[in-house]
Design a protein around this motif. Structure first.
Motif, PDB file in Angstrom:
ATOM      1  N   CYS A  84       0.769  -1.166   0.010  1.00 16.73           N
ATOM      2  CA  CYS A  84       0.095   0.054  -0.125  1.00 16.73           C
ATOM      3  C   CYS A  84       0.873   1.380  -0.016  1.00 16.73           C
ATOM      4  O   CYS A  84       0.607   2.092  -0.757  1.00 16.73           O
ATOM      5  CB  CYS A  84      -0.887   0.226   1.325  1.00 16.73           C
ATOM      6  N   SER A 135       2.375   1.643  -3.405  1.00 18.80           N
ATOM      7  CA  SER A 135       1.337   2.254  -4.345  1.00 18.80           C
ATOM      8  C   SER A 135       1.291   3.691  -4.253  1.00 18.80           C
ATOM      9  O   SER A 135       0.980   4.385  -5.014  1.00 18.80           O
ATOM     10  CB  SER A 135       0.104   1.396  -4.104  1.00 18.80           C
ATOM     11  N   MET A 189      -4.671  -2.479  -5.390  1.00 15.39           N
ATOM     12  CA  MET A 189      -4.295  -3.352  -4.273  1.00 15.39           C
ATOM     13  C   MET A 189      -5.372  -4.741  -4.432  1.00 15.39           C
ATOM     14  O   MET A 189      -4.793  -5.697  -4.011  1.00 15.39           O
ATOM     15  CB  MET A 189      -4.928  -2.596  -2.929  1.00 15.39           C
ATOM     16  N   LYS A 224      -3.998  -6.876  -7.031  1.00 18.30           N
ATOM     17  CA  LYS A 224      -2.586  -7.483  -6.703  1.00 18.30           C
ATOM     18  C   LYS A 224      -2.816  -8.666  -5.515  1.00 18.30           C
ATOM     19  O   LYS A 224      -2.154  -9.458  -5.681  1.00 18.30           O
ATOM     20  CB  LYS A 224      -1.542  -6.459  -6.034  1.00 18.30           C
ATOM     21  N   TRP A 240      -7.599  -5.878   3.812  1.00 21.35           N
ATOM     22  CA  TRP A 240      -7.891  -4.772   3.120  1.00 21.35           C
ATOM     23  C   TRP A 240      -9.555  -4.288   3.081  1.00 21.35           C
ATOM     24  O   TRP A 240      -9.856  -3.261   2.889  1.00 21.35           O
ATOM     25  CB  TRP A 240      -7.574  -4.994   1.643  1.00 21.35           C
TER      26      TRP A 240
END
Length: 343
Positions: free
Chosen positions: A284, A287, A319, A322, A341
């Motif tokens: 995270c 990114s 995210m 991924k 998440w």
């Protein structure tokens, strides 16, 4: 990993090309190089100096030959191609360097075969400890009818195959270690985002403060908030625009968000990329770093503007994708990461 590491990686790849072309499978160009530059013998690779008469590619190979020398061992069989003075055939190293100014009455291009007669080595009496050690080693060598051959050797381990990874590690042995290595380079990261994070950590991105130091005329203000001079430490995350992106993302990962660059980096270094939560947070963070810089560049080069919410939605989608990509290799980790998440 730093800028130096990238140059080492490039150097390791260049050394691989030299090994494959000159000591494994040749080519027309290598045949030309051997005849025109090395005067007919690959052994001259170790002693031929760069010259303005040569092309950039030729000089590049000649400059790297010194770093390749310790790894290329010529294994003595009949001694017909092994040069006494310059080839890497003795564990004591290059004989020219070992004996320094001593010539022993032996010409420069002498091969080992020409020094061997009726089972004896034709050498003058030793006059130094180095010469004694050399002659002691040579008594262990008996020439055969087979041809000499080359082997790749690192730290005493020989191989007929070249390993770029091994050479890279060997070349960087003396380099300093950095505490943020695992935070930047983890195997589950997105390569382009890891690379960008590496540049940001090293403060190598062309922020406006760096452009001004290079002598370029530019407005020093931050392109994202226009409230203070732009530099790496301000952009991550004193900038109000960048903070609106990082704040909810950090909270989503269970992290107490910090605005200070040094504090954020310390937080990342404390994470383990092997734990699900650490992996999620590092992904995270990288990114976030990547897309903030992307937005900055969009404004600088194309005058295209996006809101913090649109960047956050983009990061959220990336995210999720991924995390889903881990399903085939590790469905348990994928499930845990997705649950965290989406919480």
């Amino acid at each position: 990993m730093g800028i130096k590491d990238l140059s080492i990686r490039n150097k390791a790849c260049c050394l691989k090309l030299i090994w494959l072309k000159f000591f494994q499978a040749g080519s027309v160009w290598v045949a030309w190089f051997r005849e025109e530059i090395l005067q007919g013998s690959v052994s001259n690779l170790w002693i031929t100096k760069p010259s303005q008469r040569y092309s950039w590619q030729v000089n590049k190979i000649l400059k790297l030959s010194g770093e390749l020398f310790p790894c290329i061992k010529i294994r003595v069989e009949n001694g017909a191609t092994c040069r006494f003075w310059t080839d890497n055939w003795c564990p004591l190293g290059c004989i020219r360097s070992l004996l320094r100014s001593a010539t022993l009455g032996i010409p420069n291009n002498t091969t080992l075969a020409s020094l061997y007669y009726n089972g004896r080595w034709l050498l003058p009496p030793a006059r130094s400890e180095a010469q004694v050690n050399l002659q002691v080693f040579m008594t262990t060598i008996t020439l055969t009818q087979d041809e000499d051959y080359y082997e790749w050797e690192i730290d005493g381990k020989t191989s007929n195959r070249y390993s770029t990874g091994q050479v890279y590690n060997k070349l960087r042995e003396e380099g300093p270690t950095v505490p943020w290595h695992e935070s930047v380079w983890n195997k589950r990261g997105i390569p382009k985002q890891s690379f960008m994070t590496w540049l940001i950590v090293l403060d190598r991105c062309p922020t406006r403060d760096r452009l001004l130091r290079w002598g370029l005329q530019t407005d020093p203000s931050c392109l994202l908030c226009n409230s203070a001079p732009e530099c790496r430490n301000y952009l991550y995350f004193d900038c109000s625009y960048a903070w609106q992106i990082w704040l909810p993302l950090a909270q989503r990962c269970g992290l107490l968000p910090q605005r200070s660059w040094s504090q954020v980096l310390i937080q990342m270094q404390a994470l383990s990329s092997r734990s699900p939560l650490g992996m999620l947070t590092l992904l995270c963070w990288q990114s976030c770093m990547y897309w903030i810089w992307s937005e900055r560049n969009s404004r600088f080069h194309r005058q295209v503007y996006r809101s913090p919410d649109s960047i956050n939605r983009l990061i959220d989608r990336q995210m999720r994708d991924k995390i889903l990509s881990f399903q085939s290799s590790n469905p348990i980790i994928s499930s845990r990461l997705m649950q965290r998440w989406l919480t």
